[in-house]
Design a protein around this motif. Structure first.
Motif, PDB file in Angstrom:
ATOM      1  N   VAL A 141      36.494  -9.246  64.821  1.00  0.00           N
ATOM      2  CA  VAL A 141      35.270 -10.102  64.785  1.00  0.00           C
ATOM      3  C   VAL A 141      34.051  -9.077  64.846  1.00  0.00           C
ATOM      4  CG1 VAL A 141      33.785 -11.734  65.820  1.00  0.00           C
ATOM      5  CG2 VAL A 141      36.426 -12.368  65.293  1.00  0.00           C
ATOM      6  N   SER A 142      34.343  -8.148  65.902  1.00  0.00           N
ATOM      7  CA  SER A 142      33.063  -7.399  65.974  1.00  0.00           C
ATOM      8  C   SER A 142      32.751  -6.537  64.960  1.00  0.00           C
ATOM      9  CB  SER A 142      33.604  -6.514  67.339  1.00  0.00           C
ATOM     10  OG  SER A 142      32.460  -5.577  67.714  1.00  0.00           O
ATOM     11  N   ASP A 143      33.809  -5.780  64.611  1.00  0.00           N
ATOM     12  CA  ASP A 143      33.792  -5.193  63.057  1.00  0.00           C
ATOM     13  C   ASP A 143      33.273  -5.723  62.151  1.00  0.00           C
ATOM     14  OD1 ASP A 143      34.956  -2.983  64.742  1.00  0.00           O
ATOM     15  OD2 ASP A 143      36.909  -3.325  63.559  1.00  0.00           O
ATOM     16  N   ARG A 144      33.271  -7.081  61.772  1.00  0.00           N
ATOM     17  CA  ARG A 144      32.883  -7.592  60.629  1.00  0.00           C
ATOM     18  C   ARG A 144      31.322  -8.007  61.180  1.00  0.00           C
ATOM     19  NH1 ARG A 144      36.734 -12.220  57.960  1.00  0.00           N
ATOM     20  NH2 ARG A 144      38.643 -10.910  58.142  1.00  0.00           N
ATOM     21  N   LEU A 145      31.108  -8.408  62.339  1.00  0.00           N
ATOM     22  CA  LEU A 145      29.572  -8.602  62.782  1.00  0.00           C
ATOM     23  C   LEU A 145      28.879  -7.088  62.487  1.00  0.00           C
ATOM     24  CD1 LEU A 145      30.012 -10.903  65.715  1.00  0.00           C
ATOM     25  CD2 LEU A 145      29.234 -11.641  63.546  1.00  0.00           C
ATOM     26  N   ALA A 146      29.237  -6.261  62.978  1.00  0.00           N
ATOM     27  CA  ALA A 146      28.613  -4.901  62.936  1.00  0.00           C
ATOM     28  C   ALA A 146      28.502  -4.438  61.232  1.00  0.00           C
ATOM     29  CB  ALA A 146      29.334  -3.723  63.435  1.00  0.00           C
ATOM     30  N   ARG A 149      19.397 -10.635  54.813  1.00  0.00           N
ATOM     31  CA  ARG A 149      20.483 -10.963  55.166  1.00  0.00           C
ATOM     32  C   ARG A 149      20.286 -12.214  56.241  1.00  0.00           C
ATOM     33  NH1 ARG A 149      21.412  -5.492  55.769  1.00  0.00           N
ATOM     34  NH2 ARG A 149      21.041  -5.502  57.944  1.00  0.00           N
ATOM     35  N   SER A 150      21.152 -13.439  55.910  1.00  0.00           N
ATOM     36  CA  SER A 150      21.252 -14.444  56.941  1.00  0.00           C
ATOM     37  C   SER A 150      21.842 -13.699  58.267  1.00  0.00           C
ATOM     38  CB  SER A 150      21.822 -15.570  56.352  1.00  0.00           C
ATOM     39  OG  SER A 150      23.368 -15.549  56.264  1.00  0.00           O
ATOM     40  N   MET A 151      21.503 -14.366  59.500  1.00  0.00           N
ATOM     41  CA  MET A 151      22.028 -14.049  60.687  1.00  0.00           C
ATOM     42  C   MET A 151      23.750 -14.354  60.497  1.00  0.00           C
ATOM     43  SD  MET A 151      21.048 -15.058  64.660  1.00  0.00           S
ATOM     44  CE  MET A 151      19.595 -14.361  64.310  1.00  0.00           C
ATOM     45  N   PRO A 152      24.573 -13.685  61.137  1.00  0.00           N
ATOM     46  CA  PRO A 152      26.029 -14.045  61.006  1.00  0.00           C
ATOM     47  C   PRO A 152      26.261 -15.167  62.131  1.00  0.00           C
ATOM     48  CG  PRO A 152      25.817 -11.818  61.771  1.00  0.00           C
ATOM     49  CD  PRO A 152      24.365 -12.367  61.510  1.00  0.00           C
ATOM     50  N   ILE A 153      27.170 -16.017  61.970  1.00  0.00           N
ATOM     51  CA  ILE A 153      27.500 -17.231  62.955  1.00  0.00           C
ATOM     52  C   ILE A 153      28.721 -16.697  63.637  1.00  0.00           C
ATOM     53  CG2 ILE A 153      27.732 -19.521  63.455  1.00  0.00           C
ATOM     54  CD1 ILE A 153      25.740 -19.946  61.341  1.00  0.00           C
ATOM     55  N   LEU A 154      28.866 -16.447  64.930  1.00  0.00           N
ATOM     56  CA  LEU A 154      30.126 -16.064  65.495  1.00  0.00           C
ATOM     57  C   LEU A 154      31.293 -17.037  65.212  1.00  0.00           C
ATOM     58  CD1 LEU A 154      31.254 -13.843  67.240  1.00  0.00           C
ATOM     59  CD2 LEU A 154      30.677 -15.404  69.356  1.00  0.00           C
ATOM     60  N   ARG A 155      31.217 -18.463  65.141  1.00  0.00           N
ATOM     61  CA  ARG A 155      32.285 -19.220  65.132  1.00  0.00           C
ATOM     62  C   ARG A 155      32.886 -19.106  63.532  1.00  0.00           C
ATOM     63  NH1 ARG A 155      28.096 -23.035  65.359  1.00  0.00           N
ATOM     64  NH2 ARG A 155      27.645 -24.246  63.419  1.00  0.00           N
ATOM     65  N   HIS A 156      31.997 -18.692  62.738  1.00  0.00           N
ATOM     66  CA  HIS A 156      32.558 -18.501  61.046  1.00  0.00           C
ATOM     67  C   HIS A 156      33.393 -17.310  61.324  1.00  0.00           C
ATOM     68  CE1 HIS A 156      28.799 -20.980  59.539  1.00  0.00           C
ATOM     69  NE2 HIS A 156      29.693 -21.712  60.160  1.00  0.00           N
ATOM     70  N   GLU A 157      33.104 -16.278  61.938  1.00  0.00           N
ATOM     71  CA  GLU A 157      33.640 -14.919  61.721  1.00  0.00           C
ATOM     72  C   GLU A 157      35.008 -15.237  62.467  1.00  0.00           C
ATOM     73  OE1 GLU A 157      32.709 -12.528  59.868  1.00  0.00           O
ATOM     74  OE2 GLU A 157      31.218 -13.621  59.302  1.00  0.00           O
ATOM     75  N   ILE A 158      34.832 -15.895  63.722  1.00  0.00           N
ATOM     76  CA  ILE A 158      36.047 -16.085  64.338  1.00  0.00           C
ATOM     77  C   ILE A 158      36.987 -16.664  63.620  1.00  0.00           C
ATOM     78  CG2 ILE A 158      37.085 -17.130  66.388  1.00  0.00           C
ATOM     79  CD1 ILE A 158      34.601 -16.417  68.164  1.00  0.00           C
ATOM     80  N   GLY A 159      36.909 -17.790  63.042  1.00  0.00           N
ATOM     81  CA  GLY A 159      37.614 -18.604  62.223  1.00  0.00           C
ATOM     82  C   GLY A 159      38.059 -17.797  60.703  1.00  0.00           C
ATOM     83  N   ASP A 160      37.454 -17.122  60.419  1.00  0.00           N
ATOM     84  CA  ASP A 160      37.756 -16.210  59.229  1.00  0.00           C
ATOM     85  C   ASP A 160      38.869 -15.347  59.523  1.00  0.00           C
ATOM     86  OD1 ASP A 160      36.028 -17.405  57.465  1.00  0.00           O
ATOM     87  OD2 ASP A 160      34.674 -15.875  57.552  1.00  0.00           O
ATOM     88  N   VAL A 161      38.780 -14.799  60.664  1.00  0.00           N
ATOM     89  CA  VAL A 161      39.754 -13.663  61.267  1.00  0.00           C
ATOM     90  C   VAL A 161      41.100 -14.296  61.724  1.00  0.00           C
ATOM     91  CG1 VAL A 161      40.520 -12.126  63.193  1.00  0.00           C
ATOM     92  CG2 VAL A 161      38.064 -12.070  62.148  1.00  0.00           C
TER      93      VAL A 161
END
Length: 134
Positions: free
Chosen positions: A102-107, A31-43
């Motif tokens: 965001v935390s749940d998505r990253l986990a 898997r590619s490393m998740p990028i925090l700003r992408h997850e924040i934007g998606d939420v």
């Protein structure tokens, strides 16, 4: 050890006659490393769209330019904590909700199981510490 010439693109190099032993190639991450700003934007986008609101409405309420909010939602800009707080206030959600989502998505992307409850032993230890502090 013998060396011999090798030509490539008009350049001659001298290399060892016997191939050198190479270290094994490390395996690529699955898997590619998740990028925090992408997850924040998606939420943020998901919340805004569930509320049936436009970027223009939220940007006005948050006092953020429409273009900047759009870039935050698309994960192109890294939003400051103050900006995130302002956007969350405009969306009428707590900042903690955004961070939890965001935390749940990253986990989930990292394959980490995060319990929703505090283990019993830990809760007891915390209450004992709390009693000592008081």
């Amino acid at each position: 050890m013998m060396r011999h010439p090798v030509q490539a693109n008009g350049v001659t190099r001298w290399v060892d006659a016997q191939p050198r032993r190479h270290d094994p190639v490390p395996e690529l991450k699955e898997r590619s490393m998740p990028i925090l700003r992408h997850e924040i934007g998606d939420v943020l986008r998901d919340v805004r769209q569930r509320q049936g609101r436009t970027l223009r409405e939220v940007s006005h309420d948050a006092r953020v330019s429409l273009g900047y909010l759009s870039e935050v939602e698309r994960g192109q800009k890294e939003a400051s904590s103050e900006l995130l707080a302002s956007i969350c206030e405009a969306l009428e959600i707590p900042l903690s909700y955004l961070l939890r989502e965001v935390s749940d998505r990253l986990a989930d992307q990292e394959g980490v199981a995060v319990p929703d409850t505090v283990p019993a032993g830990l809760a007891e230890d915390a209450s004992e510490l709390d009693a000592l502090v008081r």
